[in-house]
Design an enzyme around this catalytic site. Sequence first.
Site, PDB file in Angstrom:
ATOM      1  N   SER A 140      -9.077  13.180 -15.231  1.00 19.44           N
ATOM      2  CA  SER A 140      -9.295  14.234 -16.047  1.00 19.44           C
ATOM      3  C   SER A 140      -7.836  15.119 -16.302  1.00 19.44           C
ATOM      4  CB  SER A 140     -10.197  15.297 -15.127  1.00 19.44           C
ATOM      5  OG  SER A 140     -10.235  16.528 -16.026  1.00 19.44           O
ATOM      6  N   TYR A 154     -11.496  20.776  -8.052  1.00 23.94           N
ATOM      7  CA  TYR A 154     -11.914  19.649  -8.734  1.00 23.94           C
ATOM      8  C   TYR A 154     -10.693  18.738  -9.364  1.00 23.94           C
ATOM      9  CZ  TYR A 154     -13.523  16.967 -13.002  1.00 23.94           C
ATOM     10  OH  TYR A 154     -13.558  16.017 -13.980  1.00 23.94           O
TER      11      TYR A 154
END
Length: 242
Positions: A140, A154
């Site tokens: 990501s 995250y």
Amino acid sequence: MRQPLTIVTGGSRGIGAAVCARLAAEGHDVVVGYRSDADAAHDVAKAVRAAGRRSLTVRVDTADEASVDRLFDSAVELGTVTGLVNNAGISGPNGRLADADADGMRRALDVNVWGYLLCARRAVRDMTRSGGGAIVNISSAAATLGSPGQYVHYAATKAAVDAMTTGLSKEVAADGIRVNCVAPGTVWTGFHEDPQRPAKVAAAVPMGRAGQPQEIAGAVAWLLSDDASYTTGAVLRVAGGL
């Protein structure tokens, strides 16, 4: 030339489902790994078969070693695994780190890091014996942006995925295994706690919009293809300029 057979974890929805469809269009047989939504996984497998390729669905908890082994053992039904897309992931709690639930953070670490490591370990074992292959990890843009105020934990897991890609690519290159990574920005999927988040963040993206799952799938397909035969250790950012 071997028939491509690729395992896609988290393949029942979002980016994973788009990857399955794109790979089928490019000639891959596909194993759709899913956690809970059997109906969605079967729909993805049906679409793969409609494209003329073989497919099966396997329920898997990627953070569980035995479950990962069952996933790869089941894939043998279709042939020799040549590719793995490490895509299954969760965000965990949303909000400031100081307010985050510890169990939720741990589960995110288990799925996003431990799960990737377990799947990659098994893939490397099998691919080393069968003449090589390719792994694509889904990271990501959060790995470098940090996601402050939303999910720092995250972002940390995705930074770990980037590091894993770099190290493992060097470790297994001589075994004929390529390891690369795609780092999406915000994409229109069901991943977000707020379904309208992609629209809300669009103004901060240089291209002025969030991405579509198909745009991520195209990058994954290229990294698994022969066109990327000299590419390993890459982290390909597909984030609209972020």
